[in-house]
Design a protein around this motif. Structure first.
Motif, PDB file in Angstrom:
ATOM      1  N   UNK A   1       6.428  53.774   1.190  1.00  0.00           N
ATOM      2  CA  UNK A   1       5.171  53.763   0.440  1.00  0.00           C
ATOM      3  C   UNK A   1       4.736  52.345   0.088  1.00  0.00           C
ATOM      4  N   UNK A   2       5.702  51.481  -0.200  1.00  0.00           N
ATOM      5  CA  UNK A   2       5.369  50.106  -0.527  1.00  0.00           C
ATOM      6  C   UNK A   2       5.260  49.203   0.676  1.00  0.00           C
ATOM      7  N   UNK A   3       5.623  49.728   1.857  1.00  0.00           N
ATOM      8  CA  UNK A   3       5.596  48.945   3.094  1.00  0.00           C
ATOM      9  C   UNK A   3       6.353  47.631   2.915  1.00  0.00           C
ATOM     10  N   UNK A   4       7.579  47.775   2.416  1.00  0.00           N
ATOM     11  CA  UNK A   4       8.404  46.592   2.197  1.00  0.00           C
ATOM     12  C   UNK A   4       9.877  46.945   2.324  1.00  0.00           C
ATOM     13  N   UNK A   5      10.673  45.932   2.569  1.00  0.00           N
ATOM     14  CA  UNK A   5      12.115  46.098   2.615  1.00  0.00           C
ATOM     15  C   UNK A   5      12.691  46.091   1.197  1.00  0.00           C
ATOM     16  N   UNK A   6      13.833  46.753   1.046  1.00  0.00           N
ATOM     17  CA  UNK A   6      14.641  46.654  -0.158  1.00  0.00           C
ATOM     18  C   UNK A   6      16.053  46.273   0.262  1.00  0.00           C
ATOM     19  N   UNK A   7      16.703  45.433  -0.545  1.00  0.00           N
ATOM     20  CA  UNK A   7      18.006  44.922  -0.126  1.00  0.00           C
ATOM     21  C   UNK A   7      18.938  44.718  -1.308  1.00  0.00           C
ATOM     22  N   UNK A   8      20.224  44.609  -1.005  1.00  0.00           N
ATOM     23  CA  UNK A   8      21.230  44.387  -2.028  1.00  0.00           C
ATOM     24  C   UNK A   8      22.611  44.357  -1.407  1.00  0.00           C
ATOM     25  N   UNK A   9      23.609  44.593  -2.235  1.00  0.00           N
ATOM     26  CA  UNK A   9      24.993  44.582  -1.773  1.00  0.00           C
ATOM     27  C   UNK A   9      25.734  45.821  -2.261  1.00  0.00           C
ATOM     28  N   UNK A  10      26.713  46.238  -1.496  1.00  0.00           N
ATOM     29  CA  UNK A  10      27.703  47.199  -1.942  1.00  0.00           C
ATOM     30  C   UNK A  10      28.943  46.407  -2.366  1.00  0.00           C
ATOM     31  N   UNK A  11      29.556  46.832  -3.468  1.00  0.00           N
ATOM     32  CA  UNK A  11      30.718  46.117  -3.968  1.00  0.00           C
ATOM     33  C   UNK A  11      31.700  47.102  -4.591  1.00  0.00           C
ATOM     34  N   UNK A  12      32.901  46.623  -4.822  1.00  0.00           N
ATOM     35  CA  UNK A  12      33.938  47.407  -5.485  1.00  0.00           C
ATOM     36  C   UNK A  12      34.087  46.861  -6.894  1.00  0.00           C
ATOM     37  N   UNK A  13      33.910  47.715  -7.907  1.00  0.00           N
ATOM     38  CA  UNK A  13      33.995  47.244  -9.284  1.00  0.00           C
ATOM     39  C   UNK A  13      35.446  47.108  -9.733  1.00  0.00           C
ATOM     40  N   UNK A  14      35.646  46.705 -10.976  1.00  0.00           N
ATOM     41  CA  UNK A  14      37.002  46.434 -11.463  1.00  0.00           C
ATOM     42  C   UNK A  14      37.870  47.685 -11.543  1.00  0.00           C
ATOM     43  N   UNK A  15      37.226  48.860 -11.511  1.00  0.00           N
ATOM     44  CA  UNK A  15      37.976  50.125 -11.507  1.00  0.00           C
ATOM     45  C   UNK A  15      38.210  50.642 -10.093  1.00  0.00           C
ATOM     46  N   UNK A  16      37.798  49.856  -9.094  1.00  0.00           N
ATOM     47  CA  UNK A  16      38.006  50.252  -7.711  1.00  0.00           C
ATOM     48  C   UNK A  16      36.967  51.196  -7.154  1.00  0.00           C
ATOM     49  N   UNK A  17      35.832  51.342  -7.854  1.00  0.00           N
ATOM     50  CA  UNK A  17      34.794  52.270  -7.417  1.00  0.00           C
ATOM     51  C   UNK A  17      33.727  51.555  -6.594  1.00  0.00           C
ATOM     52  N   UNK A  18      33.224  52.246  -5.567  1.00  0.00           N
ATOM     53  CA  UNK A  18      32.105  51.715  -4.792  1.00  0.00           C
ATOM     54  C   UNK A  18      30.841  51.739  -5.643  1.00  0.00           C
ATOM     55  N   UNK A  19      30.116  50.642  -5.626  1.00  0.00           N
ATOM     56  CA  UNK A  19      28.877  50.523  -6.373  1.00  0.00           C
ATOM     57  C   UNK A  19      27.835  49.819  -5.509  1.00  0.00           C
ATOM     58  N   UNK A  20      26.581  49.890  -5.941  1.00  0.00           N
ATOM     59  CA  UNK A  20      25.494  49.171  -5.284  1.00  0.00           C
ATOM     60  C   UNK A  20      24.781  48.312  -6.309  1.00  0.00           C
TER      61      UNK A  20
END
Length: 210
Positions: free
Chosen positions: A75-94
């Motif tokens: 809808x916005x005709x644009x890219x969105x970006x970021x990173x996936x990481x592992x937090x201090x509890x070992x959980x996958x996050x974005x």
């Protein structure tokens, strides 16, 4: 709610953009010219932790998360970006998605110690002039520079994995596996492979639109 580590929040921004003539692109914090081999100078270097998870669990997490970004990307005709990481509890996050423009997206530079394991970005909305059903060469190079994987979603609803260990990219799931752009129109679908080496993707890029 997406959580963000304090270390990542303190990261400095890399404001270098990127472009490529054949398709949508991902921010390249350390740009250089294209070559016949991956650009990473320090082979074996990675900002990812030594025990970084990979494989089907991460692939599924990436596909689910990218699916949540598709509608606003279209809808916005644009890219969105970021990173996936592992937090201090070992959980996958974005990390919270950053809004880019039609063909690029600015990113914080990833650093060792932030738990980052992969980048992610959408390829925005459908445009017949762009080869955006596959990652671009610059997409691959951006991840190779930091020794991390990357995930790319396309207007047609594909999800690609950029694999820095093999210098290649492959489809995690195919056409329509996540939300697709209502304006999407298949073109040259028979020419889209399940995977590409870096060199094969360069060759495709040179041939697109010619």
């Amino acid at each position: 709610m997406i959580r963000l580590t304090a270390l990542f929040a303190a990261a400095s921004l890399a404001l270098a953009g990127c472009d490529a003539p054949s398709g949508q692109t991902f921010t390249q914090p350390s740009p250089s010219g294209l070559s016949n081999a991956p650009r990473q100078e320090n082979v074996g270097f990675s900002v990812a932790p030594a025990n970084a998870p990979s494989g089907p669990t991460v692939d599924a997490f990436a596909a689910r998360y990218l699916d949540t970004l598709q509608a606003r990307s279209f809808s916005g005709r644009r890219e969105y970006c970021g990173y996936f990481f592992v937090d201090t509890a070992g959980r996958l996050q974005a990390t919270p998605p950053r809004a880019g423009n039609f063909a690029s997206c600015l990113m914080p530079e990833p650093r060792v110690g932030q738990g980052i394991i992969a980048s992610y970005h959408t390829h925005g909305s459908f445009a017949a002039a762009y080869d955006n059903e596959v990652p671009s060469v610059v997409d691959l190079e951006s991840d190779f520079d930091y020794g991390i994987d990357g995930y790319v979603s396309t207007p047609g609803g594909r999800v690609w994995l950029v694999d820095f260990q093999t210098f290649s990219t492959r489809q995690v799931c195919g056409l329509g596996c996540i939300r697709s752009d209502p304006q999407f129109r298949p073109q040259n679908e028979g020419n889209i492979r399940q995977s590409y080496t870096y060199t094969a993707l360069q060759q495709r890029s040179r041939g697109f639109g010619s």
